[in-house]
Scaffold this active site. Structure first.
Site, PDB file in Angstrom:
ATOM      1  N   SER A  99     -42.789  -5.551  -3.503  1.00  0.00           N
ATOM      2  CA  SER A  99     -42.008  -4.901  -3.997  1.00  0.00           C
ATOM      3  C   SER A  99     -41.446  -3.194  -2.993  1.00  0.00           C
ATOM      4  O   SER A  99     -40.492  -2.565  -3.337  1.00  0.00           O
ATOM      5  CB  SER A  99     -42.019  -4.160  -5.235  1.00  0.00           C
ATOM      6  N   ASP A 100     -42.032  -3.285  -1.700  1.00  0.00           N
ATOM      7  CA  ASP A 100     -41.744  -2.885  -1.017  1.00  0.00           C
ATOM      8  C   ASP A 100     -40.303  -3.306   0.377  1.00  0.00           C
ATOM      9  O   ASP A 100     -40.218  -2.627   0.969  1.00  0.00           O
ATOM     10  CB  ASP A 100     -42.511  -2.294  -0.657  1.00  0.00           C
ATOM     11  N   GLY A 101     -39.411  -4.285  -0.001  1.00  0.00           N
ATOM     12  CA  GLY A 101     -39.245  -4.960   0.946  1.00  0.00           C
ATOM     13  C   GLY A 101     -37.646  -3.958   0.492  1.00  0.00           C
ATOM     14  O   GLY A 101     -36.455  -4.715   0.239  1.00  0.00           O
ATOM     15  N   TYR A 157     -34.217   3.147   0.105  1.00  0.00           N
ATOM     16  CA  TYR A 157     -34.688   2.380  -1.159  1.00  0.00           C
ATOM     17  C   TYR A 157     -33.480   2.527  -1.689  1.00  0.00           C
ATOM     18  O   TYR A 157     -32.511   3.897  -2.029  1.00  0.00           O
ATOM     19  CB  TYR A 157     -35.947   3.670  -1.889  1.00  0.00           C
TER      20      TYR A 157
END
Length: 308
Positions: free
Chosen positions: A184-186, A142
């Site tokens: 949102s977790d790309g 992230y």
């Protein structure tokens, strides 16, 4: 935080581990296989042939990945099927995905994109996710935790993909798609590179497409657009920063890609083609209504995108 997360996943997937072994016939001769793959969802590599699952033994490559519903959250399975199917309909390269059942439990069956049939034999294709390619730890996937930015990703593709144009375009479309569908977790481990037999690199098909915003997970984008990591608050200035500072792509080009994708999403999100594709992929009839919140989120985001 990581320790608590690991414990929570372990407790919630006890039922999934039981489901795993229900898929395969017992064999006294087969060695204990390595089942776990990295990631939050419980999943295993399998060979899927003629509607039958087999565990690969020794160095045999798997052909598919099976994902289990965690703690009864089968809507995660259906959501990923919906978004993978939608991605394919809007011309984003994405692995073939379907739903099957072990008893009453749904399973997501995803064809591996890092495999190829060569002279009748299934062969591995070398791949590296962007953390591996940049020499970063998986804990840095992230951006907010010290991982790469979109600018780093675009820079890497320009360096290693020759010619880079198609890979750059797919990365851009992938991020726009994530913004519009609420994924949102790309993060950096959800983008990979494939290397062909001649040593040439290209970006891999999109994978792990899940509407995390609709499902109630962290809504902050793994990669910010400009300085904005809230997809619901994006403005044209954020996309201009993406153009000027992160991608080195022109803003008019990015606007055309946004327009193209929003029009395709609005066309296919609730279309007969979509419903038929989902039915062909094994979505149960009663699951379509459960996907409407996801569809409404896409429509809402596409309306906002008209102002970008």
């Amino acid at each position: 935080v990581q320790t608590e997360w690991a414990v929570t996943i372990g407790r919630n997937t006890q039922a999934a581990f039981k489901q795993r072994y229900a898929l395969f016939a017992e064999s006294q001769q087969a060695p204990n296989p390595r089942l776990s793959l990295a990631g939050a969802q419980d999943k295993i590599p399998v060979i899927w042939r003629d509607e039958t699952f087999y565990l690969p033994q020794g160095t045999a490559p798997s052909s598919h990945i099976v994902k289990f519903a965690v703690d009864g959250r089968d809507h995660v399975i259906f959501n990923e099927l919906y978004l993978n199917t939608l991605a394919a309909l809007v011309d984003i390269d994405c692995p073939s995905t379907s739903v099957r059942y072990a008893g009453r439990y749904p399973l997501l069956v995803v064809e591996r994109y890092d495999r190829a049939w060569v002279n009748g034999s299934l062969q591995r294709i070398h791949q590296e996710d962007l953390c591996q390619a940049m020499g970063m730890s998986r804990t840095q996937k992230y951006q907010e935790y010290g991982g790469p930015t979109l600018a780093d990703c675009f820079h890497l593709l320009r360096d290693v993909c020759k010619p880079p144009a198609q890979s750059l375009q797919q990365l851009l479309r992938w991020q726009i798609f994530n913004v519009l569908v609420g994924n949102s977790d790309g993060h950096a481990k959800n983008v990979s590179l494939l290397q062909d037999a001649k040593g040439k690199w290209r970006i891999a098909p999109a994978y792990d497409l899940i509407g995390t915003v609709v499902l109630g997970y962290d809504s902050r984008l793994a990669f910010s657009i400009g300085y904005q990591n809230n997809a619901m608050q994006l403005l044209s200035r954020d996309w201009k920063l993406l153009a000027e500072q992160q991608s080195q792509l022109s803003y008019p080009f990015i606007k055309r890609e946004i327009k193209r994708l929003r029009e395709l999403l609005l066309r296919f999100a609730d279309s007969k083609e979509m419903q038929q594709a989902l039915k062909d992929a094994g979505l149960p009839d009663n699951a379509w209504l459960r996907l409407q919140q996801q569809r409404h989120h896409i429509v809402k985001q596409c309306k906002k995108a008209a102002l970008w």
